[in-house]
Scaffold this active site. Structure first.
Site, PDB file in Angstrom:
ATOM      1  N   TRP A 325       0.836  -1.202   0.000  1.00  0.00           N
ATOM      2  CA  TRP A 325       0.000   0.000   0.000  1.00  0.00           C
ATOM      3  C   TRP A 325       0.869   1.249   0.000  1.00  0.00           C
ATOM      4  CZ3 TRP A 325      -0.381   4.200   3.238  1.00  0.00           C
ATOM      5  CH2 TRP A 325      -1.485   5.021   3.083  1.00  0.00           C
ATOM      6  N   HIS A 326       2.001   1.195   0.692  1.00  0.00           N
ATOM      7  CA  HIS A 326       2.852   2.375   0.799  1.00  0.00           C
ATOM      8  C   HIS A 326       3.572   2.706  -0.503  1.00  0.00           C
ATOM      9  CE1 HIS A 326       2.215   1.950   5.151  1.00  0.00           C
ATOM     10  NE2 HIS A 326       2.586   3.213   5.226  1.00  0.00           N
ATOM     11  N   GLY A 327       3.757   1.762  -1.370  1.00  0.00           N
ATOM     12  CA  GLY A 327       4.410   2.104  -2.625  1.00  0.00           C
ATOM     13  C   GLY A 327       4.808   0.889  -3.440  1.00  0.00           C
ATOM     14  N   PHE A 480       1.987   8.485  -1.436  1.00  0.00           N
ATOM     15  CA  PHE A 480       1.250   7.238  -1.272  1.00  0.00           C
ATOM     16  C   PHE A 480      -0.227   7.412  -1.587  1.00  0.00           C
ATOM     17  CE2 PHE A 480       4.585   6.961   2.217  1.00  0.00           C
ATOM     18  CZ  PHE A 480       5.509   6.418   1.351  1.00  0.00           C
TER      19      PHE A 480
END
Length: 480
Positions: A325-327, A480
């Site tokens: 999810w963060h990248g 993000f």
């Protein structure tokens, strides 16, 4: 539009005055919120508005269809699933398409086959992960009958696009924020003033501490292989302070700004660096995201029910997804798995990590045991932040290898030590104010009950912001 920009300094008072003195009924205020939020978001690139409009429209329509098919559970399930697939597909296309294509090429290439897959030159829409998760939570909650579907499109679009928390959270649940758009709001002077205080503290954390940490971190990081081990430890600590002050500073600004308009957003940080275990740390850091993963992924997978190996499996699944999810980078996935491993170890040791109430005690300093636990937790979090900051896992490995150097000191460390010291002073202030929602909430404390003392502090913070703010540093979580 950035919070720390001249445009926002003009934008906010205009919207505030229109909101309270021109559009007095909540229906018109909601419409103003939608227009203002779309201006705020479209300031980066007007094309981003198409995506947030699609996400809002699909989730709004899914709620109505789920309600319409109330007696047909199978149809409700298909509607909810279709909305989830659509929004995840949009998120995946813009955030992960190139990542998966490039890694597929490498995998096939390792077998001796050469592919020339098509990649896309895509601009990642700011905050897409945040508003997508917010929209998904509404559709899921309606399907699970946690709240009724709204029939007012303006209210719903305002809920999804509310500009204070649009691009970096908190990720609000419809059960909390949507009802606030559905009722009449009255101007509360005390609430607005406290919101301004919280915004001031957030700007101080971001502009004075986080941005100055960023300057040194970026400078050190470009030359980390030449630095002594102690300088690398300092670099890791500086980034640990930077990411906290940057992200919690944003959350303070967002929550304070929302209070100017009569809205209460959820608390997103609760003194995470004073946690005594990693499970407790993750109950205090980015609370809105962690609770989202808990409620919509971890618990549906089975949570901690059943055998311990299933609990650990669920932990790893959630944290692999959290990292992704963060990248779109292996560093984020490995960062997630690193924390999944730590949480699995704590689980095996029987340490559940509830956010313990003893942080709220009146003791000036923690006991030796608690201090040792906090230090260990801070060190484990710092190791994770190195992986998070690295551009590749090779770079992260090189960084940890370079820690073994024999050199002890480098003259260039002086500036970094000074900024780190300022960061720890800020953390100590937050420790003293740990019973409050933010550090400038002085209600009932001597000598802060005197206006001259409070205003002296406010002016001091403004002077420090004016003197030491570093230009050109965007918020970390905007990516993000």
């Amino acid at each position: 539009m950035l919070f720390n920009s001249l445009e926002f300094l003009v934008f906010l008072p205009i919207v505030f005055l229109l909101y309270w003195f021109v559009f007095r009924k909540h229906q018109w205020q909601n419409l103003l919120v939608v227009v203002a939020s779309y201006v705020f978001y479209g300031w980066w690139d007007w094309r981003f508005l198409i995506l947030i409009a699609i996400t809002s429209l699909s989730s709004f329509a899914s709620g109505l269809l789920i309600e319409r098919f109330e007696s047909q559970r199978n149809r409700q399930r298909w509607v909810s699933a279709a909305n989830i697939v659509l929004n995840v597909a949009i998120l995946g296309a813009f955030k992960y398409f190139n990542f998966f294509v490039e890694n597929f090429e490498r995998l096939v290439g390792s077998w001796g086959w050469q592919l020339d897959c098509v990649t896309m030159q895509i601009i990642l829409p700011v905050g897409i992960s945040f508003y997508t998760f917010q929209a998904l939570s509404y559709s899921i909650d309606v399907y699970q009958k946690r709240l009724p579907a709204t029939h007012n499109a303006v209210e719903f679009f305002a809920y999804i696009s509310f500009f204070p928390q649009l691009v970096a959270g908190p990720i609000e649940r419809a059960t909390n924020l949507l009802p606030q758009f559905q009722r009449q709001r009255q101007f509360d002077y005390g609430m607005a003033v406290d919101g301004c205080r919280q915004m001031l503290w957030g700007f101080f954390k971001k502009l004075v501490i986080a941005d100055n940490c960023a300057v040194v971190v970026n400078e050190y990081w470009n030359d980390y292989a030449q630095l002594p081990g102690t300088a690398l430890i300092l670099l890791a600590v500086l980034f640990t302070i930077q990411i906290y002050c940057d992200f919690s500073g944003y959350s303070d600004i967002a929550i304070g700004c929302a209070r100017l308009f009569g809205f209460n957003l959820m608390r997103n940080f609760d003194n995470p660096y004073f946690s005594r275990s990693m499970p407790e740390f993750w109950r205090r850091w980015h609370i809105s995201l962690i609770s989202w993963f808990r409620d919509y992924i971890y618990i549906p997978l089975g949570g901690n029910r059943g055998k311990q190996w299933k609990t650990i499996r669920n932990i790893y699944i959630v944290w692999a997804i959290s990292g992704l999810w963060h990248g779109a980078n292996w560093t984020f996935i490995c960062w997630g798995l690193y924390h999944g491993t730590l949480l699995a170890i704590y689980n095996l040791l029987g340490i559940k990590g509830k956010a313990q109430d003893s942080l709220s005690s009146q003791r000036l300093f923690p006991g030796f045991k608690a201090l040792g636990q906090m230090t260990l937790t801070f060190a484990l979090a710092t190791i994770g932040w190195v992986i998070f900051r690295a551009e590749s896992m090779t770079q992260a490995a090189d960084f940890f290898s370079a820690l073994m150097t024999n050199r002890f000191y480098d003259p260039s460390m002086t500036r970094g030590i000074t900024i780190a010291a300022a960061g720890f002073v800020l953390l100590f202030i937050e420790w003293l104010q740990r019973n409050k929602q933010h550090a400038l909430q002085f209600t009932g404390r001597k000598p802060f009950n005197h206006a001259i003392v409070r205003w002296g502090i406010y002016y001091l913070l403004l002077l420090l912001i004016n003197k030491y703010s570093s230009e050109g540093q965007t918020f970390i979580y905007f990516q993000f």
